[in-house]
Design a protein around this motif. Structure first.
Motif, PDB file in Angstrom:
ATOM      1  N   ILE A  51       0.990   3.949  -3.160  1.00 48.76           N
ATOM      2  CA  ILE A  51       0.572   5.540  -2.834  1.00 48.76           C
ATOM      3  C   ILE A  51       1.841   6.425  -3.481  1.00 48.76           C
ATOM      4  O   ILE A  51       1.762   7.405  -4.089  1.00 48.76           O
ATOM      5  N   GLN A  52       3.067   5.978  -3.191  1.00 40.76           N
ATOM      6  CA  GLN A  52       4.404   6.922  -3.383  1.00 40.76           C
ATOM      7  C   GLN A  52       4.435   6.598  -5.090  1.00 40.76           C
ATOM      8  O   GLN A  52       5.033   7.798  -5.750  1.00 40.76           O
ATOM      9  N   GLY A  67       0.711  -1.205  -0.086  1.00 38.96           N
ATOM     10  CA  GLY A  67       0.000  -0.002  -0.127  1.00 38.96           C
ATOM     11  C   GLY A  67       0.939   1.371   0.135  1.00 38.96           C
ATOM     12  O   GLY A  67       0.761   2.209  -0.668  1.00 38.96           O
ATOM     13  N   ASP A  68       1.724   1.322   0.936  1.00 35.88           N
ATOM     14  CA  ASP A  68       2.614   2.534   0.964  1.00 35.88           C
ATOM     15  C   ASP A  68       3.397   2.905  -0.302  1.00 35.88           C
ATOM     16  O   ASP A  68       3.551   3.798  -0.952  1.00 35.88           O
ATOM     17  N   TRP A  75      -3.397  -1.994   7.062  1.00 36.25           N
ATOM     18  CA  TRP A  75      -2.864  -0.976   6.303  1.00 36.25           C
ATOM     19  C   TRP A  75      -3.556   0.569   6.727  1.00 36.25           C
ATOM     20  O   TRP A  75      -4.814   0.714   6.547  1.00 36.25           O
ATOM     21  N   MET A 113      -4.942   9.872   1.361  1.00 31.66           N
ATOM     22  CA  MET A 113      -4.235   9.257   0.424  1.00 31.66           C
ATOM     23  C   MET A 113      -4.947   8.370  -0.518  1.00 31.66           C
ATOM     24  O   MET A 113      -4.442   8.268  -1.689  1.00 31.66           O
ATOM     25  N   VAL A 114      -5.669   7.393   0.001  1.00 31.57           N
ATOM     26  CA  VAL A 114      -6.332   6.371  -0.505  1.00 31.57           C
ATOM     27  C   VAL A 114      -7.259   6.907  -1.713  1.00 31.57           C
ATOM     28  O   VAL A 114      -7.247   6.637  -2.917  1.00 31.57           O
ATOM     29  N   ILE A 133      -3.420  -0.786  -4.731  1.00 36.38           N
ATOM     30  CA  ILE A 133      -4.487   0.021  -3.851  1.00 36.38           C
ATOM     31  C   ILE A 133      -5.490  -0.633  -3.300  1.00 36.38           C
ATOM     32  O   ILE A 133      -6.020  -0.588  -2.287  1.00 36.38           O
ATOM     33  N   PRO A 162      -3.063   4.165   5.847  1.00 38.34           N
ATOM     34  CA  PRO A 162      -2.523   5.317   5.326  1.00 38.34           C
ATOM     35  C   PRO A 162      -3.134   6.683   5.691  1.00 38.34           C
ATOM     36  O   PRO A 162      -3.979   6.831   6.535  1.00 38.34           O
ATOM     37  N   LYS A 163      -2.087   7.666   5.649  1.00 35.34           N
ATOM     38  CA  LYS A 163      -2.356   8.899   6.201  1.00 35.34           C
ATOM     39  C   LYS A 163      -3.372   9.701   5.393  1.00 35.34           C
ATOM     40  O   LYS A 163      -3.530   9.639   4.242  1.00 35.34           O
TER      41      LYS A 163
END
Length: 635
Positions: free
Chosen positions: A493-494, A489-490, A544, A550-551, A525, A546-547
């Motif tokens: 996103i990046q 996931g991380d 997971w 972001m998703v 994702i 995410p901050k």
């Protein structure tokens, strides 16, 4: 039966006579067969007496020039030739049957291995281009010719007749390089190109600007061309001086690629590309480093263009040429080498390696050379003036990229193979070891202020794509654990953020590699969200987290980018539609589930069932879209 096989028996008798009387063939027969033949030869001895004694069935004393019997009779002493003796001799039927079966078997092997049917070809005829000395020189026709290329035997390939642009198939490269490159003729000087055939921009300054855009982008990733040498030839071209044909080809193909990635003027790029095709045969006339650079230039162009040859075939051809030239092998101790030639050879080989690994992993195909077969060193970090500056020159970037590609290649081999699946503990240890290597690579990457984007954002992008390759479901790790889900996931996103930043600045490259990475990150994702929903429905905490949003931002960015792709590249609309269906199905489940992102998404009601086809694509055929992309882009 005997009457129908008389002709074939006669042919086999003649071949049998050659087999018996040829000492080279006889020496290759095993001892067991030799004993058997010796027993048969005693019972079926072939006469060596003169013709007069043989007809009278008398013993001949072999006197020369006339035996005693012929001298007494006053006749000329004659002896049958070996072929005539064997032809008139009796041959055991079982031996003929064995020879017939063996010939049929050998013909089957030849037909299976080469696709050539030799059953109706006369013995001794040239087969499979054996008499054709210039097979290699048919490659430019098949790469750059609009017309149907002729095969060495004069036949034409009907499958490519009338097809626009580049011929879709290349010849049997394995046979070309086995028969021709392993017995290379000496390289010949390429003739100077005629100035009227050169396509120029309005001024040298404009051409210099376009060329610098190429070297400041693709030159950082694939440095197989030397900027200084290229600019020298560029000035000579715009001064109407003659340059070697390979330099003229390099000028046209570089300008075609630079115009293609720097503007939307496709007609200008096509004009430069068509001009490069005129000097392509001369650029490939020798099996040498300039020919390899020419193939690499074509590969880069076709990666960005919607037309052109298959990059997969071009890279395969280039790798076979590189290995035939020995560029993958380290120089012998004490061997004298020219510094510039040696370093440019290394730059070309590792640029090819980089492209090969990137293409193979993206399309889910095997690599063209094993890492164990490579012993040559990485290029040294020389600047454009051949002054060594480790970590402080433009060559520091591609050298660092190749270091990552070598880790990337080992990850691909470790997780995407058909070898027996190790235990979960072993898989976890493999992941930890590779993560340590990747982190060390990123921490030790040089920072160049002159190329700040490529030494920061580009390195970050490569780092996260390597993590995604390692964490995502694979044949060796089909059910990733919680840490892998978080890593997937991380990293996704990046990757999406990196492409969105490039899109916002107008610098995104609308090529099939970009499409594959965006789509892969997007469905990853969704896969991670689905894992969260399953965990919550089973009473477990989310995996997971995410901050912020972001998703949502990531999914929306993928949808927008795929829609923009659809406006520029044929066939992307199907992928865009598929992703929208997938995202709607997953996000609708997220709305009916306990809090995953924010409270606004909560609704009352039953949890809807997810489309089985989405489950298949997300979990069991994770990279199904590779075939879609390869089909649309003829890869």
């Amino acid at each position: 039966m005997a009457a129908s096989t008389t002709g074939s028996d006669r042919d086999f008798r003649e071949q049998l006579g050659k087999f018996r009387l040829d000492p080279g063939v006889a020496a290759s027969v095993t001892s067991e067969h030799t004993r058997t033949d010796a027993q048969q030869s005693r019972s079926k001895r072939v006469s060596t007496a003169c013709e007069f004694c043989r007809k009278r069935k008398k013993k001949c004393d072999f006197r020369y020039p006339n035996c005693s019997a012929c001298t007494r009779a006053g006749v000329r002493c004659t002896v049958l030739s070996q072929g005539q003796q064997i032809f008139n001799a009796s041959v055991p039927r079982d031996q003929l049957e064995k020879l017939q079966k063996r010939v049929e078997w050998l013909e089957h092997i030849i037909r299976k291995k080469t696709g050539t049917d030799v059953s109706d070809i006369p013995t001794g005829s040239a087969v499979d281009g054996e008499g054709e000395l210039d097979w290699w020189y048919h490659v430019p026709e098949l790469i750059a010719g609009n017309q149907t290329a002729a095969s060495p035997g004069g036949a034409t390939d009907s499958s490519s007749a009338g097809s626009p642009g580049i011929a879709p198939e290349l010849p049997n490269i394995g046979e070309i390089f086995r028969d021709k490159l392993e017995n290379r003729r000496p390289s010949t000087a390429r003739p100077a190109a005629a100035p009227p055939k050169v396509l120029r921009l309005s001024s040298f300054e404009e051409a210099q600007t376009v060329a610098n855009e190429y070297f400041d982008s693709l030159g950082y990733q694939y440095p197989f061309l030397h900027r200084g040498e290229f600019m020298t030839n560029l000035r000579r071209i715009y001064n109407s001086e003659t340059v070697p044909s390979d330099a003229q080809f390099s000028y046209h193909i570089v300008m075609a690629t630079a115009v293609l990635i720097g503007s939307s003027d496709g007609s200008m790029s096509s004009s430069f590309y068509n001009a490069s095709r005129e000097t392509l045969p001369l650029a490939l006339q020798n099996e040498d480093l300039p020919a390899l650079r020419a193939l690499l230039s074509i590969a880069l162009y076709t990666m960005f263009s919607t037309s052109g040859p298959s990059v997969w075939h071009i890279l395969g051809t280039a790798m076979r040429l590189a290995t035939s030239l020995g560029l993958h092998k380290a120089k012998q101790p004490g061997q004298t080498v020219d510094l510039v030639e040696d370093q440019m050879g290394k730059r070309a080989f590792w640029s090819l390696y980089n492209l090969d690994r990137l293409t193979a992993t993206t399309l889910g195909r095997p690599v063209s050379i094993s890492d164990e077969d490579i012993t040559t060193e990485l290029p040294r970090e020389y600047d454009d003036n051949w002054v060594e500056a480790p970590g402080a020159c433009n060559m520091s970037i591609p050298v660092q990229v190749v270091r990552l590609r070598r880790i990337f290649s080992r990850i691909y081999r470790a997780f995407y193979s058909n070898r027996p699946r190790p235990s979960r503990e072993v898989v976890a240890q493999m992941i930890n070891d590779f993560r340590t290597e990747l982190d060390a690579w990123r921490n030790n990457a040089p920072l160049l202020l002159s190329a700040i984007h490529y030494s920061t954002s580009y390195f970050d992008y490569l780092y996260y794509t390597s993590l995604l390759l390692m964490y995502r479901p694979s044949p060796i790790n089909p059910a990733p654990d919680d840490a892998c889900i978080v890593g997937c996931g991380d990293s996704s996103i990046q990757i999406i953020r990196s492409y969105w930043d490039s899109y916002s600045l107008g610098k995104i490259k609308w090529i099939w590699l970009t499409l594959c990475q965006i789509y892969s990150a997007g469905i990853t994702i969704l896969w991670c969200i689905e894992q969260n929903i399953r965990a919550l429905n089973e009473g477990r905490p989310v995996l997971w987290e995410p901050k912020d949003d972001m998703v949502r931002y990531g999914v929306d960015a993928v949808i927008v980018l795929l829609e923009e792709f659809g406006k520029r590249r044929k066939g992307v609309d199907r992928l865009a539609t598929t992703f929208q269906k997938q995202s709607s199905a997953v996000l609708s489940r997220m709305v009916h589930s306990p809090p995953v992102i924010d409270d606004v998404l909560l609704m009352n009601g039953p949890v809807p069932e997810i489309d089985p086809s989405v489950v298949e694509q997300l979990f069991y055929a994770y990279d199904w879209f590779q075939d879609e992309v390869a089909t649309f882009y003829t890869l």
